[in-house]
Structure formats: structure tokens, C-alpha cells
Design an enzyme around this catalytic site. Structure first.
Site, PDB file in Angstrom:
ATOM      1  N   ARG A 178     -35.241  -3.316 -21.345  1.00  0.00           N
ATOM      2  CA  ARG A 178     -35.428  -3.115 -19.892  1.00  0.00           C
ATOM      3  C   ARG A 178     -36.922  -3.077 -19.560  1.00  0.00           C
ATOM      4  NH1 ARG A 178     -31.212  -3.605 -21.014  1.00  0.00           N
ATOM      5  NH2 ARG A 178     -31.787  -5.589 -20.129  1.00  0.00           N
ATOM      6  N   HIS A 188     -34.195   8.780 -10.926  1.00  0.00           N
ATOM      7  CA  HIS A 188     -33.575   8.543 -12.236  1.00  0.00           C
ATOM      8  C   HIS A 188     -34.618   8.316 -13.332  1.00  0.00           C
ATOM      9  CE1 HIS A 188     -29.455   7.263 -10.321  1.00  0.00           C
ATOM     10  NE2 HIS A 188     -29.673   8.558 -10.253  1.00  0.00           N
ATOM     11  N   CYS A 246     -40.149  14.032 -24.799  1.00  0.00           N
ATOM     12  CA  CYS A 246     -39.699  14.593 -26.078  1.00  0.00           C
ATOM     13  C   CYS A 246     -38.386  15.340 -25.850  1.00  0.00           C
ATOM     14  CB  CYS A 246     -40.756  15.532 -26.653  1.00  0.00           C
ATOM     15  SG  CYS A 246     -40.190  16.335 -28.175  1.00  0.00           S
ATOM     16  N   SER A 289     -25.070   0.419  -4.833  1.00  0.00           N
ATOM     17  CA  SER A 289     -23.615   0.258  -4.704  1.00  0.00           C
ATOM     18  C   SER A 289     -22.911   1.519  -4.217  1.00  0.00           C
ATOM     19  CB  SER A 289     -23.026  -0.174  -6.048  1.00  0.00           C
ATOM     20  OG  SER A 289     -23.283   0.828  -7.019  1.00  0.00           O
TER      21      SER A 289
HETATM   22  P1  OAD Z   1     -25.558  -1.308  -8.920  1.00  0.00           P
HETATM   23  O1  OAD Z   1     -25.631  -2.382  -9.934  1.00  0.00           O
HETATM   24  O2  OAD Z   1     -24.448  -0.338  -9.010  1.00  0.00           O
HETATM   25  O3  OAD Z   1     -25.504  -1.953  -7.456  1.00  0.00           O
HETATM   26  C1  OAD Z   1     -26.396  -2.934  -7.054  1.00  0.00           C
HETATM   27  C2  OAD Z   1     -26.219  -3.154  -5.562  1.00  0.00           C
HETATM   28  O4  OAD Z   1     -27.192  -4.101  -5.136  1.00  0.00           O
HETATM   29  C3  OAD Z   1     -24.848  -3.716  -5.157  1.00  0.00           C
HETATM   30  O5  OAD Z   1     -24.381  -2.976  -4.032  1.00  0.00           O
HETATM   31  C4  OAD Z   1     -25.150  -5.171  -4.747  1.00  0.00           C
HETATM   32  O6  OAD Z   1     -24.326  -5.623  -3.670  1.00  0.00           O
HETATM   33  C5  OAD Z   1     -26.586  -5.062  -4.294  1.00  0.00           C
HETATM   34  N1  OAD Z   1     -27.373  -6.289  -4.442  1.00  0.00           N
HETATM   35  C6  OAD Z   1     -27.373  -7.179  -5.467  1.00  0.00           C
HETATM   36  N2  OAD Z   1     -28.269  -8.154  -5.265  1.00  0.00           N
HETATM   37  C7  OAD Z   1     -28.874  -7.868  -4.084  1.00  0.00           C
HETATM   38  C8  OAD Z   1     -29.900  -8.490  -3.306  1.00  0.00           C
HETATM   39  N3  OAD Z   1     -30.512  -9.612  -3.704  1.00  0.00           N
HETATM   40  N4  OAD Z   1     -30.255  -7.925  -2.139  1.00  0.00           N
HETATM   41  C9  OAD Z   1     -29.644  -6.788  -1.699  1.00  0.00           C
HETATM   42  N5  OAD Z   1     -28.685  -6.159  -2.375  1.00  0.00           N
HETATM   43  C10 OAD Z   1     -28.298  -6.686  -3.553  1.00  0.00           C
HETATM   44  O7  OAD Z   1     -26.990  -0.564  -8.926  1.00  0.00           O
HETATM   45  P2  OAD Z   1     -27.371   0.878  -8.352  1.00  0.00           P
HETATM   46  O8  OAD Z   1     -26.603   1.183  -7.114  1.00  0.00           O
HETATM   47  O9  OAD Z   1     -28.854   0.934  -8.301  1.00  0.00           O
HETATM   48  O10 OAD Z   1     -28.224   4.917 -13.221  1.00  0.00           O
HETATM   49  O11 OAD Z   1     -26.870   1.804  -9.516  1.00  0.00           O
HETATM   50  C11 OAD Z   1     -27.064   3.185  -9.416  1.00  0.00           C
HETATM   51  C12 OAD Z   1     -27.277   3.784 -10.790  1.00  0.00           C
HETATM   52  O12 OAD Z   1     -26.209   3.378 -11.638  1.00  0.00           O
HETATM   53  C13 OAD Z   1     -28.518   3.292 -11.501  1.00  0.00           C
HETATM   54  O13 OAD Z   1     -29.687   4.003 -11.145  1.00  0.00           O
HETATM   55  C14 OAD Z   1     -28.173   3.512 -12.945  1.00  0.00           C
HETATM   56  C15 OAD Z   1     -26.757   2.977 -12.921  1.00  0.00           C
HETATM   57  O14 OAD Z   1     -25.889   3.452 -13.884  1.00  0.00           O
HETATM   58  C16 OAD Z   1     -28.383   5.353 -14.492  1.00  0.00           C
HETATM   59  O15 OAD Z   1     -28.506   4.602 -15.452  1.00  0.00           O
HETATM   60  C17 OAD Z   1     -28.392   6.838 -14.617  1.00  0.00           C
END
Ligand code: OAD
Length: 236
Positions: free
Chosen positions: A61, A109, A117, A177
Site C-alpha cells: 500500500r 484511520h 511500536c 461507502s
Molecule cells: P470503500 O472501498 O468501502 O468505498 C469506496 C467508495 O468510493 C464507494 O462508495 C465507491 O462508490 C466510491 N468511489 C469509487 N470510485 C470513486 C470515484 N472515482 N469518485 C467518487 N467515489 C468513488 O472505501 P471506504 O469507504 O474508504 O478501513 O472504506 C472505509 C474503511 O474500510 C477504510 O478506511 C478501511 C476499510 O476497511 C480500515 O482498513 C480500518
């Protein structure tokens, strides 16, 4: 009545804002959670069971984030913060907001740029590649982990985030999401506290019903347009 340029804006971003910079989101059909089990790579238990696997996942990443470039959406939010009191909260562990010009970013996050550590809690800048043999510079324990909040852990800066949500005139969620709490609860909280709520996303999120306004499309376009509208309204 508040001057328009003193409107307080609280913004929550998720992986979708970095998607057009080439970073994979988590829950898309080609997302990170399709290839990796959350339990294995994003929990303290997974780290205890196989630190090498977890460190490899975050090394990948970190390498991907390093070559990615901020896009128009990251840059637009920096322009907005130059004109309005903005609190920018992100769930993202990349540093594209900072490299897009945002000075102050609340990483709820954690961040790929930090090492932590697991033994004594000391923090230091992360090397490009972490290995299970790395020792903590403070206590010397071989317990180096990324400074990232895993499932089952408490997100960072929550007091500050709740305050920014409660005092917001406008709350926007971009590219997230709405599946992970407490981040997913912020919109409902903001609406109850009287903010205008707006969701900017390619598609409706799991908590779309908490938002008064919906701007659908890729972040580089809809965020840029939304910021132009606010800056235009403010006479900038
Ligand atoms: P997700 O992968 O769950 O969601 C990504 C969101 O971005 C979805 O709602 C898509 O519709 C939207 N999306 C994708 N491409 C896009 C674009 N070009 N423009 C606008 N929107 C777009 O990611 P997160 O919601 O960030 O946590 O996930 C939340 C947390 O879940 C992360 O921080 C991570 C993950 O598990 C940990 O690892 C603790």
C-alpha cells in the site's frame, strides 16, 4: 446570520477520492478486500498471527501511495480550505490530501507514513519497507507495526471529529461507502446537529438516506464542481 465565508465545513473522505489517482478502493469488485481477508491483514489478531503477511500488505500500500499523484478532487479541497474554515477528516491512509495542498488533515484511520511500536506505543516515521525484525527505536522490541487503525481498535482524534461534526454548517462525505463505523455515523450526527449534508460519490452509499443533497459522479469532477460552486457563492 453568518457571513458566507465563515461557514464551517466538515469533510469526510474515503478511498473513492483516491481511486482516480490509481489507488484501489476496498469494496469494489476489484477492491482490496477481494484479494485479502480483513481478519488476516487489518486486525490486531491477524498481526499477531502473521506479522510478515500484514507488513507486506501495508508495504505494498505504501509503495502504491508513493507513486500515486493527487487528483483534482484533492486539490479542490485544499483550495476550499484556503477560503473557509474546513476540517478535513479522512479514513484514507495515503498522503494525497497533504500532497494536494491540504495543510491539516485528520487521519482517523492512521497513516502509511507512520510506524508504531505494538509494545510501548512509541511512534516514528515509517521506513519504505517494514519487516518483523525491525526494532522499536525507543524500547528495542521487535514489534513494529504500521500506525494504522485496525478493525477492533478505536479510530484516532474522535473527540475533535465529533466536535467538528457538531459545529458544522455543511457536512460532506466524499468517496466513502458508509460501511465502517464510526465514520459512517458522522452524517446522521451532523444532520441532527443542524448541518446541511451532502454526499459526493460515484454511487449511493449505505447511508445515503442521511444526506440532504447527492452529487453523483467521479470525485475529480463532482468535488471540483462543488468547490467551485462554494467559492463562487463566497465571491472568491
Ligand atoms: P470503500 O472501498 O468501502 O468505498 C469506496 C467508495 O468510493 C464507494 O462508495 C465507491 O462508490 C466510491 N468511489 C469509487 N470510485 C470513486 C470515484 N472515482 N469518485 C467518487 N467515489 C468513488 O472505501 P471506504 O469507504 O474508504 O478501513 O472504506 C472505509 C474503511 O474500510 C477504510 O478506511 C478501511 C476499510 O476497511 C480500515 O482498513 C480500518
Amino acid at each position: 446570520m453568518r457571513e458566507i465565508s465563515t461557514l464551517r465545513i466538515t469533510i469526510l473522505t474515503g478511498a473513492g477520492i483516491s481511486a482516480e489517482s490509481g489507488l484501489r478502493t476496498f469494496r469494489a469488485s476489484d477492491g482490496l478486500w477481494e484479494d485479502h481477508r480483513i481478519e488476516d491483514v487489518a486486525t490486531p489478531q491477524g498481526f499477531a498471527a502473521d506479522p510478515a503477511l500484514v507488513l507486506r500488505f501495508y508495504n505494498e500500500r505504501r509503495a502504491a501511495a508513493r507513486v500515486a499523484q493527487p487528483n483534482a478532487a484533492h486539490r479542490a479541497l485544499a483550495r476550499l480550505a484556503a477560503r473557509f474554515p474546513v476540517t478535513l477528516v479522512t479514513q484514507n491512509v495515503d498522503d494525497l490530501h497533504e500532497r494536494g495542498g491540504s495543510d491539516e488533515v485528520v487521519h482517523m484511520h492512521g497513516s502509511l507514513t507512520g510506524a508504531l511500536c505494538a509494545e510501548c506505543g512509541h511512534r516514528w516515521p515509517a521506513p519504505a519497507v517494514m519487516s518483523p525484525a525491525d526494532r522499536c527505536p525507543s524500547c528495542a522490541a521487535p514489534a513494529t507495526r504500521p500506525d494504522i487503525v485496525w478493525f477492533g481498535e478505536i479510530p484516532y482524534h474522535m473527540e475533535r471529529i465529533w466536535q467538528a461534526v457538531e459545529s458544522a454548517d455543511i457536512f460532506a462525505a466524499i468517496g466513502t461507502s458508509g460501511q465502517v463505523y464510526p465514520a459512517a455515523a458522522l452524517a446522521q450526527h451532523a444532520a441532527r446537529a443542524g448541518a446541511h449534508t451532502v454526499e459526493l460519490n460515484l454511487a449511493a452509499s449505505a447511508v445515503s438516506h442521511d444526506f440532504a443533497e447527492h452529487l453523483q459522479g467521479p470525485a475529480s469532477q463532482v468535488v471540483d464542481g462543488w468547490v467551485r460552486r462554494l467559492l463562487g457563492d463566497a465571491g472568491a
